[in-house]
Write an enzyme that holds these catalytic residues in place. Structure first.
Site, mmCIF file in Angstrom:
data_model
loop_
_atom_site.group_PDB
_atom_site.id
_atom_site.type_symbol
_atom_site.label_atom_id
_atom_site.label_comp_id
_atom_site.label_asym_id
_atom_site.label_seq_id
_atom_site.Cartn_x
_atom_site.Cartn_y
_atom_site.Cartn_z
ATOM 1 C CG HIS A 52 -1.950 -1.070 1.233
ATOM 2 N ND1 HIS A 52 -3.265 -0.824 0.928
ATOM 3 C CD2 HIS A 52 -1.865 -2.393 1.512
ATOM 4 C CE1 HIS A 52 -3.955 -1.953 1.028
ATOM 5 N NE2 HIS A 52 -3.120 -2.922 1.381
ATOM 6 C CG ASP B 238 -9.641 8.449 5.834
ATOM 7 O OD1 ASP B 238 -9.047 7.385 5.562
ATOM 8 O OD2 ASP B 238 -9.825 9.350 4.984
ATOM 9 C CE LYS C 75 -5.349 5.229 -0.422
ATOM 10 N NZ LYS C 75 -6.575 4.463 -0.145
ATOM 11 C CG LEU D 213 -9.493 8.756 -2.199
ATOM 12 C CD1 LEU D 213 -8.412 8.833 -3.265
ATOM 13 C CD2 LEU D 213 -10.876 8.632 -2.829
ATOM 14 C CD GLU E 285 -19.670 -7.227 25.356
ATOM 15 O OE1 GLU E 285 -20.561 -7.384 26.210
ATOM 16 O OE2 GLU E 285 -19.789 -6.446 24.385
#
Length: 622
Positions: A26, A145, A239, A177, A359
């Site tokens: 990425h 995000d 991005k 994005l 939880e």
């Protein structure tokens, strides 16, 4: 800021180089947060990269774990790893720079990559720092995000505010994005701010590519207005920042650049950098106050035959174990009066953390606490642990040392009905890598097993029962993890009856009924479902002609019956005649006796199944 700008460029270039070399990764998600990370590691993160175990080191968690090229590039930029490892070891088989961070790297506290977990895990670390360690380290969490759509992130902020965790700083990389297109809020940073403030956080909205603004925001966490409040820095970013061909493009999520594009990107970024930054050293640890001595509490003992709920024995045992080991801490999901974890809260309030009905956060906090060497016991109704399963699964990847306790299991709980009945939990926990799964049948074995799991590394699960049942064992009995107990045995046994928890008592009752019919039954208490005492089980079944009845208060899939069958197959028994009694329908409300009978797991049904096995074997012998 010139050095920081060069560092940010290096992080972008190396994120591209490593992902292009691997053919996956990425890079664009890494490039958007490069400025944030550059300022952080160069000017604010207090960390001795030569000694990742230093107690005053800050903690850096990449909740957006898919940005691992950025994290590993940062490790290269501080000299923790070599450029060769970064480029040739990223996402390669057998190498430690895995696709998403794991603690196989000494600088990684917790495994991330399943979004929505890094910030909740950070809560546990921050709790340890503020309330247990008394150390000045900060917990910095880089969030994406997209993962702000996860409810677990808001559970984390809620508990961060409740516990006044001013040592926790979340940096949200708002690059607009996600994987398939825009996130639900896009660049609406004002909406993020309102939401974070509503959960009690102190917020700052900044341009995530303005190095001075980033620096000022990070420095402000030491300001008076930040006391007793978590800080959230909401950074608007782009991005793919730094490479004009992909900036703000929805088409490059999770895609490495081909070689030719990588060359153009690196050229646009000004080429490779080789600068090394050391950042700030952590403060020297100050002398800490000695822990107050605690008078050890004797392990509770119970009179044979007396009726005691195993959940009640758990509470008493936890107090005793906690009195002997100051690293034992407890968490609960607002049912401590039912799980009996509340007894620990009364005795050791400074080591008890109420997670309320959250939880996921409870398990995540336990994960974070274990990073600091604590032994967390986290309890709730067993059924409700299912919603935290991804956190348990990721805890195994992290090598977490936590103890989970699920009460109110099975149809045995009675009138509350199916929403409260854990009927999947044993299967769920058996599937967790290297997890221990225990289901004691009485108070004595419960006490022994609580003591055992406190000393057993890794994830351990203890299942407790709502109702009170007779004490079967003397306090001198030993209950090793991986063991089983032969409650009835003779050289002339006709059939083996196997139970765990509540069904052990039903098996004993069935054995008494069978004795009245001239049938002798061997009864096994399989209190350790995983690991199972396969040798004892196989020997018993072999001695009874392969005839075995397994009764469990659980769905048939993946529970005690499956574990027994796995054990028998592993021992290559040639002739197995198995009757598997389990909860096969959808239960409703009723009394315990009504529901055990309805499910076909009570003594009458166990007796009937055993007599049918014997009858069939007699027919077969003729």
């Amino acid at each position: 800021m010139d050095t920081v700008a060069e560092l940010a460029a290096r992080l972008r270039v190396d994120s591209i180089r490593s992902s292009t070399s691997a053919g996956s990764g990425h890079p664009t998600s890494s490039m958007s947060a490069a400025d944030l990370v550059a300022v952080l590691i160069a000017r604010h993160l207090r960390y001795d990269w030569r000694d990742p175990a230093a107690v005053t080191n800050d903690h850096l968690i990449f909740s957006k774990g898919h940005a691992s090229p950025l994290l590993y590039s940062a490790y290269a930029a501080v000299g923790a790893i070599t450029d060769e490892e970064l480029i040739d070891g990223y996402r390669r088989f057998g190498q430690r720079l895995q696709g998403h961070p794991t603690p196989v790297l000494p600088w990684v506290d917790v495994a991330t990559g399943s979004l929505g977990q890094g910030l909740p895990d950070g809560i546990g670390l921050a709790l340890a720092g503020k309330y247990l360690d008394g150390l000045p380290y900060r917990v910095w969490v880089l969030c994406g995000d997209s993962e702000m759509a996860e409810g677990s992130m808001w559970e984390a902020l809620d508990k961060a505010s409740y516990y006044k965790l001013d040592n926790l700083v979340a940096l949200i990389d708002v690059n607009r994005l996600g994987q398939r297109g825009p996130t639900d809020l896009g660049w609406n940073v004002a909406a993020y701010e309102r939401r974070c403030q509503a959960f009690g956080a102190r917020t700052l909205v900044i341009d995530g590519h303005d190095l001075t603004a980033i620096d000022d925001a990070l420095a402000s966490v030491a300001a008076p207005e930040a006391v007793d409040r978590p800080t959230v820095i909401i950074a608007k970013t782009v991005k793919g920042k730094g490479f004009s061909e992909v900036e703000n493009s929805p088409d490059w999520h999770g895609k490495p650049f081909p070689e030719d594009m990588a060359e153009r990107a690196i050229a646009e970024l000004g080429g490779r950098r080789r600068l090394i930054v050391r950042g700030l050293e952590p403060p020297a640890p100050a002398p800490t106050d000695e822990w107050d001595a605690v008078e050890p509490v004797d392990l509770p003992t119970y009179e044979l035959g007396s009726d005691v709920a195993t959940r009640k024995a758990y509470g008493a045992a936890l107090v005793s174990v906690g009195s002997r080991n100051r690293h034992v801490v407890a968490l609960d999901g607002e049912v401590g009066n039912s799980t009996h974890a509340g007894e620990f809260a009364q005795k050791f309030p400074d080591r008890y953390f109420e997670m309320f009905i959250a939880e996921q956060q409870m398990v995540a906090a336990a994960t974070g606490l274990s990073v600091r060497g604590y032994i967390p016991f986290a309890s709730t109704f067993a059924a409700f642990l299912t919603r935290a399963y991804d956190f348990i699964r990721m805890g195994a990847i992290s090598g977490t040392n936590m103890k989970l306790v699920g009460s109110h299991a099975g149809v045995e709980i009675g009138a509350d009905g199916p929403s409260q009945m854990a009927l999947e939990d044993i299967a769920m926990m058996r599937a967790v890598h290297d997890a221990v799964v225990l289901y004691p049948s009485d108070a004595t074995s419960t006490v022994a097993l609580v003591h055992a799991i406190a000393e057993t590394p890794g994830i351990c699960y203890l299942r407790t029962t709502r109702g009170a049942y007779p004490v079967l064992y003397d306090a001198t009995e030993k209950f090793p993890v991986g063991g089983a107990k032969l409650l009835r045995v003779s050289e002339a046994d006709d059939v083996t009856l196997i139970g765990a928890g509540v069904t052990v008592h039903e098996c004993l009752s069935a054995a008494n009924q069978l004795a009245g019919e001239g049938i002798t039954a061997r009864v096994i208490d399989c209190y350790s479902v995983k690991p199972m005492d396969a040798a004892t089980v196989a020997a018993a079944v072999g001695a009874t002609g392969g005839r075995v009845v397994v009764a469990e208060d659980h769905h048939p899939e993946g529970g005690l019956g499956s574990a027994v069958l796995d054990a028998l197959v592993a021992h290559e028994l040639a002739d197995i005649r198995l009757a598997h009694l389990a909860v096969r329908g959808m239960p409703g409300s009723g009394t315990t006796r009504e529901l055990l009978a309805w499910a076909g797991i009570d003594a009458d049904h166990i007796r009937e199944a055993a007599t049918m096995l014997i009858a069939k074997s007699m027919v077969g012998s003729h």
